[in-house]
Scaffold this active site. Structure first.
Site, PDB file in Angstrom:
ATOM      1  N   GLY A  70       0.820  -1.265   0.160  1.00  0.00           N
ATOM      2  CA  GLY A  70      -0.012   0.068  -0.187  1.00  0.00           C
ATOM      3  C   GLY A  70       0.944   1.246   0.003  1.00  0.00           C
ATOM      4  CG  ASP A  98     -11.820   0.393   2.100  1.00  0.00           C
ATOM      5  OD1 ASP A  98     -12.829   0.791   1.234  1.00  0.00           O
ATOM      6  OD2 ASP A  98     -10.823   0.216   2.139  1.00  0.00           O
ATOM      7  CE  LYS A 105     -11.128  -1.965  -1.457  1.00  0.00           C
ATOM      8  NZ  LYS A 105     -10.540  -0.775  -1.985  1.00  0.00           N
ATOM      9  CG  ASN A 146     -10.510  -4.081   1.855  1.00  0.00           C
ATOM     10  OD1 ASN A 146      -9.501  -4.115   1.248  1.00  0.00           O
ATOM     11  ND2 ASN A 146     -10.813  -2.897   2.171  1.00  0.00           N
ATOM     12  CG  ASP A 198      -6.841  -2.294   4.537  1.00  0.00           C
ATOM     13  OD1 ASP A 198      -6.787  -1.452   5.425  1.00  0.00           O
ATOM     14  OD2 ASP A 198      -6.694  -1.987   3.452  1.00  0.00           O
ATOM     15  CB  THR A 232     -13.796   1.697  -2.634  1.00  0.00           C
ATOM     16  OG1 THR A 232     -12.617   1.298  -1.986  1.00  0.00           O
ATOM     17  CG2 THR A 232     -13.479   1.391  -3.948  1.00  0.00           C
TER      18      THR A 232
END
Length: 405
Positions: free
Chosen positions: A94, A215, A217, A220, A233, A251
């Site tokens: 990252g 977050d 998605k 992750n 994460d 996102t």
């Protein structure tokens, strides 16, 4: 034909990929003059880490929420050092962190195949990118939730003079995103199984800990060796309880309308993202998408969902309930909370106790050559040799922020 988005277009604001995979320079000088007591402590800690899975079992929510210092995992360790581990391969990078597949250096007989994911964060980069609070939040939240069956387990955290480390369990199956991209879409039973495990994660974070994940998605969510999900994460996770927060993070395709409008948001954002995720599992792409993120935001705020003809009425119903612009009417955020989501007809074949205690076999069990198999992860280039130093000036100003890491 359904479109799977290129991963590069789906990164959250904190996840700009860089391409840098050789092990960092390890400082062995610290160990030369260690006294026998310190060495004994370190060996004891290494033994405990090697065998942490011996007692691994899904803990009940009440067992997870005890003081992190009283749990066998999730604590800050004052004795471990990076040189206690052999770094094998980069699993991900990252903007200010790199995750390595690692095993214990000089393992005892029988411990040679014990592997971990070691997240390494340079203090100077964390400071430069103004991520100190996010990193501390992530470490503290992972300590709070350690032991949940579907959240990555932080076995321990530790640090040295210029680097922070989080030792995590390794999920060799890789990202759910990769399986979805290959399959184009998941069938309904597979989608229901994964959605059920994620629903239990959200229920625990919200109702036991007051944490908004923020977050959610497919990138992750990892698959472990047994085919179950692990959420990873926690850089954007925040303990909000009943308060609102205003940070724009996440996102684009998964952002809730209240985040885009900047009117203040709380845990309800995760239920919106959960609806988007179910849609993407079933269809192969999220409902709101455009090359231009501003167009995505316009579609989200408008909130008009388009369903393919083949989608079942129950699936349409749960997605519509979750992806409701008005948070006072959003499923999961209305009275009854997660229980209302779990009792929805789309989940009528789910036995929630069997799911939580991992009694149901995962629909996709990764084929692995061994515990250290990394075939489900991308290749990364070497880390750059030149690194900004963690100067005395920086240390004097910032070290207190990392004292309990």
């Amino acid at each position: 034909m359904h479109r799977i988005l290129p991963k590069s277009l789906r990164n959250g604001h904190h996840e700009d990929q860089n391409n840098d995979a050789s092990p960092p320079q390890q400082n062995y000088s610290e160990t030369k003059n260690e006294n026998p007591s310190t060495v004994k402590h370190r060996e004891s800690e290494k033994h405990a880490i090697a065998h942490w899975e011996d007692q691994k079992r899904p803990l009940s929510p009440s067992q997870i929420t005890i003081d992190p210092s009283k749990k066998p995992v999730g604590h800050s360790n004052k004795h471990l050092r990076c040189q206690d581990f052999e770094l094998l391969k980069t699993l991900g990078t990252g903007t200010f962190a790199r995750v390595w597949l690692a095993r214990l250096a000089n393992p005892k007989e029988g411990d040679e195949d014990k592997v971990f994911a070691l997240k390494i964060l340079r203090k100077v980069d964390v400071i430069r990118l103004k991520q100190v609070e996010h990193v501390r939040n992530e470490r503290n939240i992972l300590a709070m939730v350690a032991g949940h069956p579907f959240i990555t387990t932080m076995i321990a955290s530790f640090q040295d003079h210029d680097t922070l480390y989080m030792l995590l369990d390794y999920c060799p199956g890789g990202e759910v995103f990769s399986y979805l991209r290959r399959a184009r879409r998941f069938n309904e039973p597979t989608s229901q199984f994964y959605a059920a495990e994620i629903c239990l994660i959200i229920e625990f974070l919200h109702e036991s800990e007051g944490i908004a994940y923020r977050d959610l998605k497919p990138e992750n969510i990892l698959i472990d060796a047994e085919g179950h999900l692990k959420l990873v994460d926690f850089g954007f996770a925040k303990k909000v309880d009943d308060r609102e927060t205003y940070t724009l993070c996440g996102t684009p395709e998964y952002l809730a309308p209240e985040v885009i409008r900047n009117t203040g948001h709380g845990c309800a954002v995760d239920w919106w993202a959960f609806g988007i995720l179910i849609y993407e599992f079933l269809v192969g792409q999220p409902p709101f998408w455009d090359q231009n993120p501003m167009k995505i935001y316009e579609q989200i705020v408008d909130g008009h969902l388009r369903f393919p003809p083949a989608m079942t009425p129950a699936a349409r119903s749960i997605i519509s309930g979750l992806c409701t612009v008005d948070i006072s009417k959003r499923l999961g955020n209305i009275s009854g909370g997660a229980a209302r989501v779990k009792s929805h007809e789309w989940f009528k074949n789910i036995n929630w106790d069997d799911i939580y205690y991992r009694r149901v076999k995962g629909p996709i069990v990764p084929h692995l050559r061994g515990p250290a198999d990394t075939r489900n992860f991308d290749e990364y280039e070497d880390e750059p040799e030149e690194r900004s130093p963690y100067t005395k000036e920086l240390r004097d100003k910032w070290e207190k922020e990392f004292e309990n890491f």
